[in-house]
Design an enzyme around this catalytic site. Sequence first.
Site, PDB file in Angstrom:
ATOM      1  N   HIS A   1       0.831  -1.204   0.000  1.00 24.26           N
ATOM      2  CA  HIS A   1       0.000   0.000   0.000  1.00 24.26           C
ATOM      3  C   HIS A   1       0.861   1.246   0.000  1.00 24.26           C
ATOM      4  CE1 HIS A   1       0.600  -1.359   4.165  1.00 24.26           C
ATOM      5  NE2 HIS A   1       0.598  -0.081   4.520  1.00 24.26           N
TER       6      HIS A   1
ATOM      7  N   HIS B   1       0.923   5.207   1.210  1.00 26.27           N
ATOM      8  CA  HIS B   1       0.292   6.233   2.035  1.00 26.27           C
ATOM      9  C   HIS B   1       0.428   7.564   1.301  1.00 26.27           C
ATOM     10  CE1 HIS B   1       0.326   4.036   6.039  1.00 26.27           C
ATOM     11  NE2 HIS B   1       1.256   3.342   5.410  1.00 26.27           N
TER      12      HIS B   1
HETATM   13  P1  DGP Z   1       1.583   0.340   7.440  1.00 27.89           P
HETATM   14  O1  DGP Z   1       2.060   0.606   8.839  1.00 27.89           O
HETATM   15  O2  DGP Z   1       2.423   1.041   6.408  1.00 27.89           O
HETATM   16  O3  DGP Z   1       1.411  -1.127   7.170  1.00 27.89           O
HETATM   17  O4  DGP Z   1       0.160   1.039   7.357  1.00 27.89           O
HETATM   18  C1  DGP Z   1      -1.038   0.377   7.598  1.00 27.89           C
HETATM   19  C2  DGP Z   1      -2.100   1.434   7.700  1.00 27.89           C
HETATM   20  O5  DGP Z   1      -3.339   0.806   7.543  1.00 27.89           O
HETATM   21  C3  DGP Z   1      -2.160   2.174   9.044  1.00 27.89           C
HETATM   22  O6  DGP Z   1      -1.926   3.564   8.814  1.00 27.89           O
HETATM   23  C4  DGP Z   1      -3.556   1.944   9.556  1.00 27.89           C
HETATM   24  C5  DGP Z   1      -4.294   1.452   8.336  1.00 27.89           C
HETATM   25  N1  DGP Z   1      -5.332   0.479   8.607  1.00 27.89           N
HETATM   26  C6  DGP Z   1      -5.169  -0.720   9.248  1.00 27.89           C
HETATM   27  N2  DGP Z   1      -6.332  -1.382   9.297  1.00 27.89           N
HETATM   28  C7  DGP Z   1      -7.254  -0.608   8.665  1.00 27.89           C
HETATM   29  C8  DGP Z   1      -8.636  -0.758   8.391  1.00 27.89           C
HETATM   30  O7  DGP Z   1      -9.284  -1.760   8.729  1.00 27.89           O
HETATM   31  N3  DGP Z   1      -9.246   0.263   7.720  1.00 27.89           N
HETATM   32  C9  DGP Z   1      -8.565   1.381   7.317  1.00 27.89           C
HETATM   33  N4  DGP Z   1      -9.257   2.326   6.669  1.00 27.89           N
HETATM   34  N5  DGP Z   1      -7.260   1.549   7.556  1.00 27.89           N
HETATM   35  C10 DGP Z   1      -6.603   0.572   8.218  1.00 27.89           C
END
Ligand code: DGP
Length: 112
Positions: A98, A100
């Site tokens: 992903h 950001h």
């Molecule tokens: P990373 O640390 O780079 O793997 O970022 C994962 C991101 O995903 C973190 O900023 C929070 C987000 N995240 C985790 N679970 C969910 C979810 O169920 N829904 C949404 N919208 N975001 C999520």
Amino acid sequence: MSCIFCKIAAGEIPSTAVHEDARIYAFADVNPRAPVHILIVPREHIGSLSEAGAHHGDLLGHLLWTAAEIAREKGLGKGYRVVINSGPDGGQTVDHLHLHLFGGRQMTWPPG
Ligand code: DGP
């Protein structure tokens, strides 16, 4: 399919959609770290950037271009930051590639 981002991209878990097409899905981060914090994911499950292959080059480019397109749509004319965390030392917590997209405030450098 146990991957949370696969389920979000498939609409099986609710999210706030920002942008989507046949290959990618973008949605608001549940724990925003900036006024604009959007996650952009491929619909295909790729565990991390380090698991992407040469055949993913076009998809990776499309993810980046989409980040810039969303930034334009969000009016981030003063700038923004795009981050990919890869692996434990990179701070990756969800094992689905992903991007950001952060914006709406001054970013600091270096990141933590
Ligand atoms: P990373 O640390 O780079 O793997 O970022 C994962 C991101 O995903 C973190 O900023 C929070 C987000 N995240 C985790 N679970 C969910 C979810 O169920 N829904 C949404 N919208 N975001 C999520």
